[in-house]
Structures are given as structure tokens and as C-alpha cells.
Design a protein around this motif. Structure first.
Motif, mmCIF file in Angstrom:
data_model
loop_
_atom_site.group_PDB
_atom_site.id
_atom_site.type_symbol
_atom_site.label_atom_id
_atom_site.label_comp_id
_atom_site.label_asym_id
_atom_site.label_seq_id
_atom_site.Cartn_x
_atom_site.Cartn_y
_atom_site.Cartn_z
ATOM 1 N N SER A 142 36.678 48.981 34.888
ATOM 2 C CA SER A 142 36.378 49.012 33.452
ATOM 3 C C SER A 142 35.511 47.814 33.083
ATOM 4 C CB SER A 142 37.675 48.977 32.646
ATOM 5 O OG SER A 142 38.269 47.687 32.717
ATOM 6 N N PRO A 143 34.713 47.951 32.039
ATOM 7 C CA PRO A 143 33.898 46.815 31.579
ATOM 8 C C PRO A 143 34.743 45.581 31.279
ATOM 9 C CG PRO A 143 33.140 48.837 30.546
ATOM 10 C CD PRO A 143 34.415 49.175 31.270
ATOM 11 N N ARG A 144 35.933 45.790 30.731
ATOM 12 C CA ARG A 144 36.792 44.643 30.420
ATOM 13 C C ARG A 144 37.229 43.941 31.690
ATOM 14 N NH1 ARG A 144 42.991 44.677 28.513
ATOM 15 N NH2 ARG A 144 43.110 45.133 30.725
ATOM 16 N N ASP A 145 37.649 44.711 32.690
ATOM 17 C CA ASP A 145 38.089 44.104 33.947
ATOM 18 C C ASP A 145 36.949 43.387 34.659
ATOM 19 O OD1 ASP A 145 40.634 45.009 33.516
ATOM 20 O OD2 ASP A 145 40.460 46.757 34.834
ATOM 21 N N GLU A 146 35.761 43.958 34.552
ATOM 22 C CA GLU A 146 34.601 43.301 35.164
ATOM 23 C C GLU A 146 34.322 41.964 34.481
ATOM 24 O OE1 GLU A 146 30.030 44.266 36.539
ATOM 25 O OE2 GLU A 146 31.007 45.560 35.062
ATOM 26 N N LEU A 147 34.438 41.969 33.151
ATOM 27 C CA LEU A 147 34.215 40.734 32.400
ATOM 28 C C LEU A 147 35.241 39.674 32.785
ATOM 29 C CD1 LEU A 147 32.905 39.024 30.212
ATOM 30 C CD2 LEU A 147 34.311 40.230 28.517
ATOM 31 N N VAL A 148 36.490 40.069 32.885
ATOM 32 C CA VAL A 148 37.552 39.129 33.262
ATOM 33 C C VAL A 148 37.311 38.587 34.664
ATOM 34 C CG1 VAL A 148 40.012 38.909 33.804
ATOM 35 C CG2 VAL A 148 39.289 40.110 31.733
ATOM 36 N N SER A 149 36.875 39.482 35.566
ATOM 37 C CA SER A 149 36.608 39.056 36.939
ATOM 38 C C SER A 149 35.501 38.005 36.989
ATOM 39 C CB SER A 149 36.212 40.271 37.786
ATOM 40 O OG SER A 149 35.831 39.873 39.084
ATOM 41 N N ILE A 150 34.446 38.237 36.228
ATOM 42 C CA ILE A 150 33.328 37.295 36.227
ATOM 43 C C ILE A 150 33.715 35.991 35.524
ATOM 44 C CG2 ILE A 150 30.973 36.912 35.407
ATOM 45 C CD1 ILE A 150 30.475 39.893 35.830
ATOM 46 N N LEU A 151 34.545 36.092 34.506
ATOM 47 C CA LEU A 151 35.052 34.876 33.859
ATOM 48 C C LEU A 151 35.853 34.044 34.853
ATOM 49 C CD1 LEU A 151 36.123 36.290 30.381
ATOM 50 C CD2 LEU A 151 34.414 34.502 30.774
ATOM 51 N N ASN A 152 36.633 34.707 35.688
ATOM 52 C CA ASN A 152 37.389 34.005 36.732
ATOM 53 C C ASN A 152 36.451 33.307 37.718
ATOM 54 O OD1 ASN A 152 40.258 34.112 36.440
ATOM 55 N ND2 ASN A 152 40.163 36.330 36.761
ATOM 56 N N GLU A 153 35.380 34.005 38.091
ATOM 57 C CA GLU A 153 34.398 33.399 38.990
ATOM 58 C C GLU A 153 33.773 32.164 38.344
ATOM 59 O OE1 GLU A 153 31.496 36.231 40.161
ATOM 60 O OE2 GLU A 153 32.939 37.638 41.041
ATOM 61 N N ARG A 169 35.240 24.645 30.063
ATOM 62 C CA ARG A 169 36.299 25.289 30.841
ATOM 63 C C ARG A 169 37.421 25.804 29.937
ATOM 64 N NH1 ARG A 169 35.653 20.783 34.098
ATOM 65 N NH2 ARG A 169 37.788 20.038 33.804
ATOM 66 N N LYS A 170 37.757 25.024 28.921
ATOM 67 C CA LYS A 170 38.797 25.468 27.975
ATOM 68 C C LYS A 170 38.343 26.719 27.240
ATOM 69 C CE LYS A 170 42.620 24.996 25.528
ATOM 70 N NZ LYS A 170 42.407 25.958 24.422
ATOM 71 N N SER A 171 37.069 26.772 26.867
ATOM 72 C CA SER A 171 36.532 27.948 26.191
ATOM 73 C C SER A 171 36.592 29.176 27.101
ATOM 74 C CB SER A 171 35.084 27.680 25.769
ATOM 75 O OG SER A 171 34.494 28.843 25.223
ATOM 76 N N LEU A 172 36.229 28.987 28.375
ATOM 77 C CA LEU A 172 36.306 30.099 29.329
ATOM 78 C C LEU A 172 37.743 30.600 29.479
ATOM 79 C CD1 LEU A 172 33.958 28.845 32.194
ATOM 80 C CD2 LEU A 172 33.540 30.788 30.677
ATOM 81 N N GLU A 173 38.679 29.672 29.576
ATOM 82 C CA GLU A 173 40.088 30.044 29.717
ATOM 83 C C GLU A 173 40.582 30.819 28.497
ATOM 84 O OE1 GLU A 173 41.880 26.290 30.302
ATOM 85 O OE2 GLU A 173 41.330 26.143 32.431
ATOM 86 N N ASP A 174 40.187 30.375 27.316
ATOM 87 C CA ASP A 174 40.615 31.045 26.088
ATOM 88 C C ASP A 174 40.048 32.457 25.999
ATOM 89 O OD1 ASP A 174 42.031 28.827 25.323
ATOM 90 O OD2 ASP A 174 40.487 28.049 23.966
ATOM 91 N N VAL A 175 38.771 32.596 26.343
ATOM 92 C CA VAL A 175 38.145 33.927 26.273
ATOM 93 C C VAL A 175 38.768 34.846 27.326
ATOM 94 C CG1 VAL A 175 35.993 35.196 26.606
ATOM 95 C CG2 VAL A 175 35.989 33.057 25.331
ATOM 96 N N LYS A 176 39.017 34.328 28.518
ATOM 97 C CA LYS A 176 39.634 35.128 29.585
ATOM 98 C C LYS A 176 41.018 35.612 29.158
ATOM 99 C CE LYS A 176 41.240 33.265 33.438
ATOM 100 N NZ LYS A 176 42.578 33.860 33.744
ATOM 101 N N SER A 177 41.809 34.700 28.579
ATOM 102 C CA SER A 177 43.158 35.069 28.111
ATOM 103 C C SER A 177 43.091 36.138 27.028
ATOM 104 C CB SER A 177 43.887 33.848 27.583
ATOM 105 O OG SER A 177 44.093 32.905 28.607
ATOM 106 N N PHE A 178 42.075 36.002 26.179
ATOM 107 C CA PHE A 178 41.909 36.995 25.097
ATOM 108 C C PHE A 178 41.685 38.395 25.669
ATOM 109 C CE2 PHE A 178 38.938 39.430 22.481
ATOM 110 C CZ PHE A 178 39.638 39.522 21.280
ATOM 111 N N PHE A 179 40.768 38.518 26.629
ATOM 112 C CA PHE A 179 40.453 39.832 27.170
ATOM 113 C C PHE A 179 41.525 40.345 28.121
ATOM 114 C CE2 PHE A 179 36.138 38.715 25.797
ATOM 115 C CZ PHE A 179 35.818 39.866 25.093
ATOM 116 N N GLU A 180 42.324 39.468 28.695
ATOM 117 C CA GLU A 180 43.419 39.887 29.564
ATOM 118 C C GLU A 180 44.608 40.420 28.772
ATOM 119 O OE1 GLU A 180 43.112 37.187 33.620
ATOM 120 O OE2 GLU A 180 44.085 36.340 31.838
ATOM 121 N N SER A 181 44.750 39.983 27.553
ATOM 122 C CA SER A 181 45.928 40.363 26.758
ATOM 123 C C SER A 181 45.847 41.802 26.257
ATOM 124 C CB SER A 181 46.056 39.410 25.564
ATOM 125 O OG SER A 181 44.946 39.514 24.717
#
Length: 283
Positions: A62-73, A271-283
């Protein structure tokens, strides 16, 4: 020279160290205020000998999962790069030696240094870590020539002798010098490695107008006479201003601190911004 985010983009795409990227920037003397990430990966892929395809073939995602994956990278990449950044721990010795107190709130993109001199003069130094600007000196090179430089791997391996005084940018810095009941002198400066360069000196009889952040004060400041650019002043007067700043601890070493500390702070904020955005899309 490139902005800090542009350097980050090139480093990520080319998979080379920031020191190597700095070498190329020195050779090319590039002028660029670009902070976007989008255009660089294709250039770096050419440099690495790869090909850029519109989309890699992969299983259903899914586009969301792809976004989360790239945020992790991206987070992993930033964590690796953070190890190469200067630690803030050793920088505090500079602040202490210059008699300043550091005011730095978590998750806020601004920093203040403050002190009171023996004669009661109050000094504030304010800067925004992410507000780093590109070097704006004249250059025969543009972004296109810089990009072409990455197509040849030898540019990274067999570079010319480099200028040790190279710096990747400068940080706008506001200095407020207040004598209670007598007004405030506001100095617009640029912090650079080993330097604190004055751009403008302005006097405000009403310190509240000089120091306030509200809209009315901002409007009033615009109507104040700002005087000629600092570089147009008599050289003796320029030297006298610098002499005073050095006497109260505002010198090139403090400019170095501001640049170095800003890199650390901006990296933490990103890094904090990336973590916050990742958490948002993971929830």
C-alpha cells in the motif's frame, strides 16, 4: 556552497560521506539555495553507474506502507550520519568560556545565548538552526555543472587541492545589546566557521520595540532608520565595532559554536520530525 538539506540529499543519494561531498562542493564552488530532496537521486544514480527507472517491480504494498518503509530508511540514514556530526557536549565549553548561558527548548527551532556584563549591559544572541543559508559569493558554476560533476567518479577520488577555509554556509544571527533605561543596539550578523560577520547596526531608544516579537513592534521597527550597510562604514568604525564585540565574548569562536551547535540541533529536530510523521502514518 550548498544548503545543509541539499548536502544531506546528495549524501543520501550518492552513498558517500559528507566529507567527500564537501570536496566536490569545494571544487565546483556551487551556489544553490535548494533545500528540496527530489532532483538529486537521479544524478547520484548516474554517478554510481546505475539506472533510474520510473518504478521498481515489487510485491503488492500500500502507498501508506511504502511511505512508512521509506521513512524508516530515512531515519536509519540520519542515525548513521548523526554519528559523523559533532556532538553538542564539547561545544558547551565555548559557551562557558565566553560567559554565556544557553537557552534551548526541546522541539523548538530557535536558540538564545544570554549574558550580563559587569557594567550591567544585557546581551542576547538569537539564531534559528535550520535557517542556514548558502554561500552567496560569485561563482562561474551553477547547479547543472555541479550535477555533471557527479557523473564522473574520479571527481570524488582525484580531487584538486582544497581550500581549508571552505565553509558550507552561514547562519543569520541577531545580537541585542541593551542598557536598561537607555535603549538597545541591534546587530544583524552572520555566523560562520571561525567568524562572526556584522551586516547592520541599528539603535532603538525603546528597548521594548527592539526586543518584542509582536506584530506591532515588528511594524514599528520597519519605520526606524537602519543606517548604511556595515561594509560601507569607515574601516576604523568597523574595527571599533568588532573590537567591542570581542570584548564582550562575541568573536569568531562563538560564530564557530553557533554553526556547529546548529548542525547538531537541526539534525535532532529533523529526526524527531521523521519519527513523529512515521508514528502518525503507522497509527
Amino acid at each position: 556552497m550548498a544548503s545543509r538539506m541539499f548536502l544531506r540529499a546528495v549524501t543520501r543519494a550518492a552513498k558517500v560521506s559528507r566529507a567527500e561531498i564537501g570536496n566536490v562542493l569545494r571544487q565546483q564552488a556551487m551556489v544553490s539555495p535548494v533545500r528540496a530532496f527530489s532532483a538529486v537521486p537521479a544524478v547520484a544514480a548516474k554517478h554510481a553507474g546505475g539506472k533510474v527507472s520510473k518504478k521498481e517491480k515489487r510485491g503488492p504494498i500500500s502507498p501508506r506502507d511504502e511511505l512508512v518503509s521509506i521513512l524508516n530508511e530515512e531515519l536509519s540514514f540520519e542515525a548513521t550520519q548523526a554519528k559523523e556530526e559533532e556532538s553538542a557536549s564539547g561545544l558547551m565549553e565555548i559557551v562557558d568560556a565566553h560567559g554565556f548561558e544557553l537557552v534551548d527548548l526541546p522541539d523548538v527551532d530557535n536558540v538564545t545565548l544570554k549574558k550580563t556584563t559587569d557594567d550591567g549591559t544585557e546581551i542576547l544572541v538569537k539564531f534559528v538552526p535550520s535557517d542556514v543559508n548558502s554561500y552567496t559569493g560569485e561563482s562561474p558554476y551553477g547547479e547543472e555543472e555541479f550535477s555533471e560533476g557527479f557523473e564522473n567518479e574520479k571527481d570524488l577520488e582525484e580531487g584538486e587541492v582544497l581550500d581549508e577555509d571552505f565553509n558550507e554556509g552561514y547562519l543569520p544571527t541577531k545580537i541585542y545589546i541593551t542598557k536598561p533605561g537607555k535603549g538597545t543596539v541591534v546587530i544583524d550578523a552572520n555566523s560562520e566557521p571561525d567568524n562572526l560577520a556584522i551586516e547592520q547596526v541599528t539603535f532603538f531608544k525603546d528597548s521594548a520595540i527592539a526586543l518584542s516579537d509582536d506584530a506591532l513592534a515588528e511594524q514599528t521597527r520597519k519605520s526606524v532608520y537602519w543606517g548604511p550597510p556595515f561594509q560601507n562604514l569607515d574601516h576604523r568604525l568597523q574595527d571599533a565595532y568588532y573590537g567591542y564585540l570581542e570584548s564582550v565574548g562575541l568573536d569568531g569562536e562563538l560564530g564557530e559554536f553557533i554553526c556547529s551547535y546548529s548542525k547538531v540541533k537541526e539534525s535532532l529536530l529533523y529526526r524527531k520530525s521523521l519519527e513523529d510523521v512515521k508514528s502518525f502514518f503507522e497509527s
